[in-house]
Design a protein around this motif. Structure first.
Motif, PDB file in Angstrom:
ATOM      1  N   ALA A  93      -3.849   3.960  -6.287  1.00  0.00           N
ATOM      2  CA  ALA A  93      -4.387   3.259  -5.114  1.00  0.00           C
ATOM      3  C   ALA A  93      -3.258   2.878  -4.161  1.00  0.00           C
ATOM      4  CB  ALA A  93      -5.166   2.023  -5.558  1.00  0.00           C
ATOM      5  N   ARG A 127      -2.025   6.005  -2.381  1.00  0.00           N
ATOM      6  CA  ARG A 127      -3.016   6.407  -1.363  1.00  0.00           C
ATOM      7  C   ARG A 127      -2.988   5.451  -0.178  1.00  0.00           C
ATOM      8  NH1 ARG A 127      -7.009   7.677  -6.074  1.00  0.00           N
ATOM      9  NH2 ARG A 127      -6.891   9.953  -6.180  1.00  0.00           N
ATOM     10  N   SER A 128      -2.847   4.165  -0.449  1.00  0.00           N
ATOM     11  CA  SER A 128      -2.846   3.199   0.643  1.00  0.00           C
ATOM     12  C   SER A 128      -1.655   3.418   1.576  1.00  0.00           C
ATOM     13  CB  SER A 128      -2.834   1.771   0.085  1.00  0.00           C
ATOM     14  OG  SER A 128      -2.723   0.844   1.138  1.00  0.00           O
ATOM     15  N   MET A 166      -2.298   6.587   3.523  1.00  0.00           N
ATOM     16  CA  MET A 166      -3.326   6.419   4.548  1.00  0.00           C
ATOM     17  C   MET A 166      -2.862   5.489   5.648  1.00  0.00           C
ATOM     18  SD  MET A 166      -6.600   6.447   2.055  1.00  0.00           S
ATOM     19  CE  MET A 166      -6.993   7.985   1.186  1.00  0.00           C
ATOM     20  N   PHE A 167      -1.970   4.580   5.325  1.00  0.00           N
ATOM     21  CA  PHE A 167      -1.436   3.743   6.392  1.00  0.00           C
ATOM     22  C   PHE A 167      -0.757   4.622   7.442  1.00  0.00           C
ATOM     23  CE2 PHE A 167       1.565   1.147   8.658  1.00  0.00           C
ATOM     24  CZ  PHE A 167       0.738   0.123   9.077  1.00  0.00           C
ATOM     25  N   CYS A 209      -3.699   7.065   8.926  1.00  0.00           N
ATOM     26  CA  CYS A 209      -4.826   6.443   9.654  1.00  0.00           C
ATOM     27  C   CYS A 209      -4.364   5.435  10.689  1.00  0.00           C
ATOM     28  CB  CYS A 209      -5.774   5.711   8.703  1.00  0.00           C
ATOM     29  SG  CYS A 209      -6.476   6.721   7.404  1.00  0.00           S
ATOM     30  N   LYS A 241       4.922  -2.842   9.561  1.00  0.00           N
ATOM     31  CA  LYS A 241       3.961  -3.146   8.488  1.00  0.00           C
ATOM     32  C   LYS A 241       4.242  -2.303   7.251  1.00  0.00           C
ATOM     33  CE  LYS A 241       0.371  -4.441  11.814  1.00  0.00           C
ATOM     34  NZ  LYS A 241      -0.701  -3.836  12.650  1.00  0.00           N
ATOM     35  N   ALA A 274       7.067  -3.918   5.513  1.00  0.00           N
ATOM     36  CA  ALA A 274       6.619  -5.116   4.794  1.00  0.00           C
ATOM     37  C   ALA A 274       5.936  -4.732   3.497  1.00  0.00           C
ATOM     38  CB  ALA A 274       5.665  -5.924   5.682  1.00  0.00           C
ATOM     39  N   ASP A 275       5.151  -3.667   3.544  1.00  0.00           N
ATOM     40  CA  ASP A 275       4.434  -3.235   2.344  1.00  0.00           C
ATOM     41  C   ASP A 275       5.430  -2.745   1.282  1.00  0.00           C
ATOM     42  OD1 ASP A 275       2.487  -2.327   0.554  1.00  0.00           O
ATOM     43  OD2 ASP A 275       1.199  -1.562   2.118  1.00  0.00           O
ATOM     44  N   GLN A 291       7.437  -5.731  -0.068  1.00  0.00           N
ATOM     45  CA  GLN A 291       6.608  -6.669  -0.832  1.00  0.00           C
ATOM     46  C   GLN A 291       6.127  -6.070  -2.151  1.00  0.00           C
ATOM     47  OE1 GLN A 291       4.272  -8.837   2.059  1.00  0.00           O
ATOM     48  NE2 GLN A 291       2.513  -8.897   0.704  1.00  0.00           N
ATOM     49  N   GLY A 346      -1.091 -12.140   5.212  1.00  0.00           N
ATOM     50  CA  GLY A 346      -0.001 -11.171   5.063  1.00  0.00           C
ATOM     51  C   GLY A 346       0.515 -11.087   3.630  1.00  0.00           C
ATOM     52  N   ALA A 347       0.431 -12.212   2.907  1.00  0.00           N
ATOM     53  CA  ALA A 347       0.857 -12.206   1.504  1.00  0.00           C
ATOM     54  C   ALA A 347      -0.131 -11.417   0.640  1.00  0.00           C
ATOM     55  CB  ALA A 347       0.975 -13.634   0.989  1.00  0.00           C
ATOM     56  N   ILE A 348      -1.364 -11.303   1.127  1.00  0.00           N
ATOM     57  CA  ILE A 348      -2.406 -10.563   0.401  1.00  0.00           C
ATOM     58  C   ILE A 348      -2.394  -9.103   0.815  1.00  0.00           C
ATOM     59  CG2 ILE A 348      -4.943 -10.334   0.280  1.00  0.00           C
ATOM     60  CD1 ILE A 348      -4.947 -13.484   0.552  1.00  0.00           C
ATOM     61  N   ASN A 349      -2.178  -8.864   2.102  1.00  0.00           N
ATOM     62  CA  ASN A 349      -2.206  -7.505   2.634  1.00  0.00           C
ATOM     63  C   ASN A 349      -1.068  -7.349   3.638  1.00  0.00           C
ATOM     64  OD1 ASN A 349      -2.762  -5.188   4.209  1.00  0.00           O
ATOM     65  ND2 ASN A 349      -4.936  -5.280   3.696  1.00  0.00           N
ATOM     66  N   ALA A 350       0.020  -6.729   3.178  1.00  0.00           N
ATOM     67  CA  ALA A 350       1.220  -6.591   4.018  1.00  0.00           C
ATOM     68  C   ALA A 350       0.943  -5.760   5.265  1.00  0.00           C
ATOM     69  CB  ALA A 350       2.355  -5.965   3.207  1.00  0.00           C
ATOM     70  N   GLN A 351      -0.087  -4.917   5.197  1.00  0.00           N
ATOM     71  CA  GLN A 351      -0.426  -4.084   6.355  1.00  0.00           C
ATOM     72  C   GLN A 351      -1.183  -4.893   7.417  1.00  0.00           C
ATOM     73  OE1 GLN A 351      -2.523  -0.627   4.812  1.00  0.00           O
ATOM     74  NE2 GLN A 351      -0.848  -0.049   3.448  1.00  0.00           N
ATOM     75  N   LEU A 397      -4.278  -5.708   7.609  1.00  0.00           N
ATOM     76  CA  LEU A 397      -5.515  -5.010   7.974  1.00  0.00           C
ATOM     77  C   LEU A 397      -6.627  -5.399   7.009  1.00  0.00           C
ATOM     78  CD1 LEU A 397      -4.054  -1.407   8.460  1.00  0.00           C
ATOM     79  CD2 LEU A 397      -4.853  -2.904  10.284  1.00  0.00           C
ATOM     80  N   LEU A 415      -5.823  -4.443  -3.568  1.00  0.00           N
ATOM     81  CA  LEU A 415      -5.937  -3.048  -3.146  1.00  0.00           C
ATOM     82  C   LEU A 415      -6.227  -2.996  -1.652  1.00  0.00           C
ATOM     83  CD1 LEU A 415      -8.205  -2.561  -6.180  1.00  0.00           C
ATOM     84  CD2 LEU A 415      -5.987  -1.429  -5.985  1.00  0.00           C
ATOM     85  N   THR A 416      -5.555  -2.074  -0.975  1.00  0.00           N
ATOM     86  CA  THR A 416      -5.680  -1.984   0.477  1.00  0.00           C
ATOM     87  C   THR A 416      -6.050  -0.568   0.917  1.00  0.00           C
ATOM     88  OG1 THR A 416      -3.303  -1.564   0.687  1.00  0.00           O
ATOM     89  CG2 THR A 416      -4.002  -3.853   0.838  1.00  0.00           C
ATOM     90  N   GLN A 417      -6.451  -0.444   2.155  1.00  0.00           N
ATOM     91  CA  GLN A 417      -6.925   0.809   2.779  1.00  0.00           C
ATOM     92  C   GLN A 417      -8.274   1.232   2.173  1.00  0.00           C
ATOM     93  OE1 GLN A 417      -6.044   2.831   5.347  1.00  0.00           O
ATOM     94  NE2 GLN A 417      -4.392   1.476   5.982  1.00  0.00           N
ATOM     95  N   ALA A 463      -8.577   4.334  -0.102  1.00  0.00           N
ATOM     96  CA  ALA A 463      -7.847   4.134  -1.364  1.00  0.00           C
ATOM     97  C   ALA A 463      -8.641   3.206  -2.282  1.00  0.00           C
ATOM     98  CB  ALA A 463      -6.460   3.558  -1.078  1.00  0.00           C
ATOM     99  N   PRO A 515      -9.331   5.455  14.246  1.00  0.00           N
ATOM    100  CA  PRO A 515      -8.074   4.796  14.649  1.00  0.00           C
ATOM    101  C   PRO A 515      -7.910   4.663  16.158  1.00  0.00           C
ATOM    102  CG  PRO A 515      -7.647   6.492  13.004  1.00  0.00           C
ATOM    103  CD  PRO A 515      -9.077   6.650  13.428  1.00  0.00           C
ATOM    104  N   ARG A 558      -7.324  -3.298  17.796  1.00  0.00           N
ATOM    105  CA  ARG A 558      -5.973  -3.491  18.326  1.00  0.00           C
ATOM    106  C   ARG A 558      -5.635  -2.442  19.392  1.00  0.00           C
ATOM    107  NH1 ARG A 558      -4.859  -0.819  13.570  1.00  0.00           N
ATOM    108  NH2 ARG A 558      -3.217   0.744  13.612  1.00  0.00           N
TER     109      ARG A 558
END
Lengths: 213, 213
Positions: free
Chosen positions: A90, A93-94, A97-98, A101, A140, A143-144, A147, B44-49, B51, B62-64, B67, B105, B110
């Motif tokens: 995951a 893939r994330s 895809m970042f 996408c 971003k 950061a990902d 982190q 941001g601490a949960i999702n560095a992207q 999004l 899990l992000t995206q 994914a 996208p 944004r």
């Protein structure tokens, strides 16, 4: 296997890297994006989305770079491009895809052409648009990577994955447009590590048979 | 499981559909995109992207959206969202990524804000941009569905897949911006078929607890 490619297509570049990492030989067919050859009827019969790349695997026509890489990983599991564990998969893939996408779609050729033709943006304005989305996206991405505990020599762990196949073409684009990359030290360390590998180096635009100056 | 969501986020909508199709209950946490809550340090601490969506699966973040859907399919294989055969999986991924990488996208919040603030586009010009990319994208999506022998009641075969999870939110967007959809009969037939299912219907923006008029 036959790969429909264009030297400057980032999406084709991703698949070239994946094929090289897996040691899979392929024949290349060149579709000149800047001349609009992807919009010709003949290519439309091969790829209804009118995009690059397409992979022809013994008559099976596969489209969308990440779908192609997943397919290669499922059908040719050696030199895996995704980790074995579901959370690791995951994450790869994330990250992939970042790039695919969130960064790349805003800067591809048809968008730049639309900015010019429909929004009457000049070259300087188009460059500013390009750099804006690169900077927004790479901050971003950085950061990902910074982190994520899974980050290693590569985007995830110490072996290249699909995420690296996506990152490297994006950095080539950033450099081509003279974007400042100094603010992304983890990202650029991973990029440098990738470029030490022949699989990445051989896939770069300037080393393709259809490359132009 | 906890899903960080916003009623109008297309990417969160995709995951809501997938969770419903799999019959997985989840708690929702709302992040107000239009108010910029996704850019707050806490998120941001949960999702560095920075999004939406994020899925918290027992502490695994899990992000995206795609994914996340792949992860759900790997860890909760009942009611599969990808076919079993590699070429079928590749087709479903390609259709999904076409929406996620080529249409959506260009039209997310944004980008529309950037068109307004940095490029001084007025509402009419922004709507024209939106409709341009919807029309460009849906025409190619339609060609792909019409050309693909795998198309059934749904995008691929007669059961819903990840591709339908992507298509439906995109059509909601098209309708919200009054895009003409009459030119995409196969696409709209699949959309109508999806909307007969409770899993799709319950996931729609207006039926979320955080929905606004």
């Amino acid at each position: 296997m036959k790969l429909y490619s264009y030297f400057r297509s980032s999406a084709a570049f991703r698949v070239r890297i994946a094929l090289n990492l897996k040691g899979l030989p392929y024949e290349a067919a060149f579709v000149h994006l800047a001349k609009g050859e992807h919009r010709a009827a003949g290519y439309g019969a091969i790829n209804a989305q009118a995009l690059l790349p397409t992979l022809d695997d013994d008559g099976k026509l596969l489209t969308q770079s990440l779908a192609i890489i997943e397919y290669l990983d499922e059908t040719r599991p050696e030199a895996p491009l995704l980790p074995r564990d579901a959370p690791g998969r995951a994450r790869v893939r994330s990250l992939s895809m970042f790039v695919a996408c969130e960064i790349h779609p805003l800067n591809n050729l048809r968008v730049l052409q639309h900015l010019k033709r429909a929004l009457a943006q000049n070259d300087e304005q188009i460059n500013a648009w390009y750099r804006h989305w690169i900077a927004d996206g790479l901050a971003k991405f950085e950061a990902d990577l910074a982190q994520g505990p899974g980050t290693g020599k590569f985007c995830h762990g110490d072996a290249p994955t699909m995420a690296d196949c996506c990152l490297v073409p994006q950095i080539f684009n950033a450099q081509r447009y003279q974007c400042d990359t100094a603010s992304y030290p983890v990202t650029m360390r991973v990029f440098a590590h990738c470029m030490q590998l022949d699989a990445f180096d051989r896939a770069q635009p300037s080393k393709q048979p259809d490359a132009e100056k």
